[in-house]
Design a protein around this motif. Structure first.
Motif, PDB file in Angstrom:
ATOM      1  N   GLY A  66       0.784  -1.196  -0.106  1.00 46.52           N
ATOM      2  CA  GLY A  66      -0.125   0.117   0.012  1.00 46.52           C
ATOM      3  C   GLY A  66       0.650   1.158  -0.150  1.00 46.52           C
ATOM      4  N   PHE A  67       0.135   2.478  -0.187  1.00 45.29           N
ATOM      5  CA  PHE A  67       0.654   3.627  -0.217  1.00 45.29           C
ATOM      6  C   PHE A  67       0.145   4.272   1.028  1.00 45.29           C
ATOM      7  N   SER A  68       1.102   5.349   1.609  1.00 45.24           N
ATOM      8  CA  SER A  68       0.395   6.318   2.533  1.00 45.24           C
ATOM      9  C   SER A  68      -0.384   7.276   1.913  1.00 45.24           C
ATOM     10  N   ALA A  69      -1.067   8.075   2.832  1.00 49.32           N
ATOM     11  CA  ALA A  69      -1.810   9.344   2.206  1.00 49.32           C
ATOM     12  C   ALA A  69      -0.962  10.184   1.634  1.00 49.32           C
ATOM     13  N   THR A  70       0.261  10.448   2.403  1.00 47.86           N
ATOM     14  CA  THR A  70       1.153  11.475   1.681  1.00 47.86           C
ATOM     15  C   THR A  70       1.768  11.039   0.357  1.00 47.86           C
ATOM     16  N   GLN A  71       2.191   9.756   0.321  1.00 47.09           N
ATOM     17  CA  GLN A  71       2.711   9.314  -0.923  1.00 47.09           C
ATOM     18  C   GLN A  71       1.650   9.224  -2.076  1.00 47.09           C
ATOM     19  N   ALA A  72       0.061   8.942  -1.605  1.00 45.01           N
ATOM     20  CA  ALA A  72      -0.746   8.945  -2.596  1.00 45.01           C
ATOM     21  C   ALA A  72      -0.769  10.524  -3.353  1.00 45.01           C
TER      22      ALA A  72
END
Length: 205
Positions: free
Chosen positions: A62-68
């Motif tokens: 998965g990706f973090s909210a910041t990465q997304a």
């Protein structure tokens, strides 16, 4: 006794291999973080590389909210301004939301860049069946090609994984997908005049 020792050695080897991969990724990630950037294209490359190394490079699903958010910000740039990292960011962002379409005409117009309108090619729509597929698929065109074209497929990080020439006057072309790992791929049919069509292909096994 021997079997227990072999199992123990095997488990230890797997742990070392796993740790080595993470350490290698961390080393590249650290090197990437140390690169100074002064241009938008460079900054985009650095950010996308960092996200890739922190996720795909470490088998993180998965990706973090910041990465997304960072991926979306780069993916939503005009490619002629943001560079190739824009396409890489889109490939990664499509792992989060594969239904989102980025409108390059609208994104590039504020910079005075006019993206060629492809309305004239809509009659020559392309599709791939079956989709999902396993080891083989067929490219189908609405009408025969006036000249030869090239079918290219990209993986989730924008790397080219398939390329083949489609001859003129072709309506259907069967191609092999057995070498492609399971996942979602993006394909495009290109001619000298531009993109004739594009879409997504899912490989399952």
């Amino acid at each position: 006794m021997k079997r227990t020792v072999l199992l123990l050695i095997g488990a230890t080897t797997l742990q070392v291999a796993s740790a080595t991969k993470v350490l290698t990724t961390d080393g590249v990630k650290a090197a990437n973080a140390g690169i100074a950037t002064s241009e938008l294209i460079e900054a985009n490359e650095k950010t996308v590389n960092d996200i890739y190394l922190a996720t795909i490079g470490k088998d993180v699903d998965g990706f973090s909210a910041t990465q997304a958010a960072d991926l979306f910000a780069i993916a939503n740039q005009c490619p002629m301004v943001g560079g190739n990292a824009v396409f890489k960011a889109r490939s990664l962002y499509w792992l989060i939301d594969d239904s989102y379409d980025f409108d390059d005409q609208a994104l590039c117009l504020p910079y005075g860049i006019i993206v060629k309108n492809l309305v004239e090619h809509k009659a020559n729509a392309v599709s791939v069946v079956p989709n999902p597929t396993s080891d083989e698929a067929t490219l189908i065109l609405a009408r025969p090609l006036e000249g030869s074209s090239t079918l290219i497929a990209y993986n989730a990080v924008g790397k080219e994984v398939l390329r083949m020439i489609i001859p003129a006057e072709t309506l259907r072309t069967v191609f092999n997908t057995s070498t492609l790992a399971p996942g979602v791929y993006h394909y495009a049919l290109l001619s000298q005049d531009g993109t004739l069509g594009y879409g997504k292909l899912t490989i399952v096994r």
